[in-house]
Design an enzyme around this catalytic site. Structure first.
Site, PDB file in Angstrom:
ATOM      1  N   LEU A 161       0.864  -1.124  -0.028  1.00 58.55           N
ATOM      2  CA  LEU A 161       0.001   0.098   0.025  1.00 58.55           C
ATOM      3  C   LEU A 161       0.855   1.187  -0.091  1.00 58.55           C
ATOM      4  O   LEU A 161       2.186   1.099   0.285  1.00 58.55           O
ATOM      5  CB  LEU A 161      -0.913  -0.049   1.344  1.00 58.55           C
ATOM      6  CG  LEU A 161      -1.680  -1.061   1.359  1.00 58.55           C
ATOM      7  CD1 LEU A 161      -2.599  -1.207   2.656  1.00 58.55           C
ATOM      8  CD2 LEU A 161      -2.928  -1.123   0.224  1.00 58.55           C
ATOM      9  N   ALA A 162       0.220   2.556  -0.474  1.00 64.78           N
ATOM     10  CA  ALA A 162       1.051   3.638  -0.300  1.00 64.78           C
ATOM     11  C   ALA A 162       1.716   3.828   1.206  1.00 64.78           C
ATOM     12  O   ALA A 162       2.837   4.220   1.038  1.00 64.78           O
ATOM     13  CB  ALA A 162       0.036   4.959  -0.723  1.00 64.78           C
ATOM     14  N   GLU A 163       1.039   3.456   2.152  1.00 64.64           N
ATOM     15  CA  GLU A 163       1.431   3.628   3.685  1.00 64.64           C
ATOM     16  C   GLU A 163       1.239   2.546   4.402  1.00 64.64           C
ATOM     17  O   GLU A 163       0.063   2.091   4.467  1.00 64.64           O
ATOM     18  CB  GLU A 163       1.281   4.898   4.143  1.00 64.64           C
ATOM     19  CG  GLU A 163       2.225   5.939   4.458  1.00 64.64           C
ATOM     20  CD  GLU A 163       3.220   6.254   3.462  1.00 64.64           C
ATOM     21  OE1 GLU A 163       4.414   6.176   3.786  1.00 64.64           O
ATOM     22  OE2 GLU A 163       2.774   6.909   2.373  1.00 64.64           O
ATOM     23  N   THR A 164       2.107   2.097   5.218  1.00 67.91           N
ATOM     24  CA  THR A 164       1.722   1.207   6.431  1.00 67.91           C
ATOM     25  C   THR A 164       2.218   2.110   7.605  1.00 67.91           C
ATOM     26  O   THR A 164       3.369   2.478   7.673  1.00 67.91           O
ATOM     27  CB  THR A 164       2.399  -0.014   6.274  1.00 67.91           C
ATOM     28  OG1 THR A 164       1.996  -1.043   5.331  1.00 67.91           O
ATOM     29  CG2 THR A 164       2.249  -0.901   7.662  1.00 67.91           C
ATOM     30  N   CYS A 220       3.174  11.616   6.535  1.00 75.51           N
ATOM     31  CA  CYS A 220       2.142  10.935   5.875  1.00 75.51           C
ATOM     32  C   CYS A 220       0.887  11.243   6.615  1.00 75.51           C
ATOM     33  O   CYS A 220       0.602  10.925   7.663  1.00 75.51           O
ATOM     34  CB  CYS A 220       2.136   9.459   5.735  1.00 75.51           C
ATOM     35  SG  CYS A 220       0.844   8.736   4.873  1.00 75.51           S
TER      36      CYS A 220
END
Length: 261
Positions: free
Chosen positions: A45-48, A75
């Site tokens: 994903l774009a971010e964890t 983020c």
């Protein structure tokens, strides 16, 4: 084998499959950095976002963010998603690389408080070529957050029409943004984070940490609406409050389970 709670949240979304998905993993203690990076790569994903209970007086949790390839300094959408998972009462405070970030309840919405990052006219070598934009397109740079590079276009149609050379963008260590006045919202944008392992980010809070002061100056007001015109799309309510940016949005939990290591 140890099980860790895992929640996937669509942030800046009113229903599933909108906004920007983020994984949130509340931990008892930090895992090794290499393990957290591997988890983020596995999630793709774009971010964890990873959190632990904070020992600080001014924070409830410590928060870190990983793309599939790197840890980042800021983020927004994964902070909103983390608050959606962890908030108790009216607010939750996160200690991060970008200082204390607070998320507050506002009815069924959340309000994310971020630093505001000023932008100035400037050129980034290779930027316009990688975006497929003509020479002379106005560009602006920010040093804060993840280092925004903004290209100002004529209208929302021009924003939607941009077809980047992602190989070229991967050589630019910046959060690349194209923006213009919006059709149904005050502003529109798209955001590319190819250097950080994400070709196009669906909805980007950290980009608006630069876009909000940029557009507040152009619009002559400190409140306006924003559309991030990705395929998933997302709408944000934006406010400039001195040296802070406040972004409003909703979140939806789409997956909840365990990550087993």
């Amino acid at each position: 084998m140890t099980a860790h709670r895992f929640v996937q949240v669509d942030a800046f979304a009113s229903r599933p499959f909108e906004g920007n998905p983020a994984a949130v993993m509340p931990l008892e203690a930090w895992l090794p950095d290499a393990t957290m990076q591997a988890i983020a790569a596995e999630n793709n994903l774009a971010e964890t976002a990873f959190t632990i209970r904070s020992t600080r007086d001014d924070a409830d949790y410590d928060l870190r963010w990983f793309t599939p390839t790197v840890e980042v300094d800021l983020c927004g959408h994964a902070t909103l998603a983390s608050a959606h998972v962890l908030i108790e009462g009216g607010r939750v405070r996160f200690a991060t690389r970008s200082g204390i970030l607070t998320v507050s309840r506002d009815g069924d919405r959340l309000q994310l408080d971020l630093p505001a990052y000023a932008v100035e006219p400037g050129e980034e070598p290779g930027l316009l070529d990688a975006l497929g934009l003509p020479a002379g397109t106005p560009t602006y740079l920010s040093r804060g957050g993840n280092g925004a590079a903004i290209a100002l276009l004529a209208d929302e149609a021009a924003v939607r029409a941009v077809a980047p050379d992602f190989a070229g963008l991967r050589a630019i260590d910046r959060l690349v943004i194209v923006t213009a006045p919006g059709d149904a919202t005050d502003i529109a944008s798209r955001v590319f984070a190819a250097y950080h392992g994400i070709d196009e980010d669906p909805v980007t809070g950290s980009a608006h940490a630069a876009l909000v002061p940029f557009w507040a100056a152009k619009l002559g007001r400190d409140r306006f609406t924003a559309l991030q015109a990705s395929k998933r799309s997302g709408r944000l309510d934006c406010r400039l409050a001195g040296d802070r940016v406040v972004l409003g949005g909703r979140c939806v939990t789409v997956i909840e389970g365990e990550f087993r290591l």
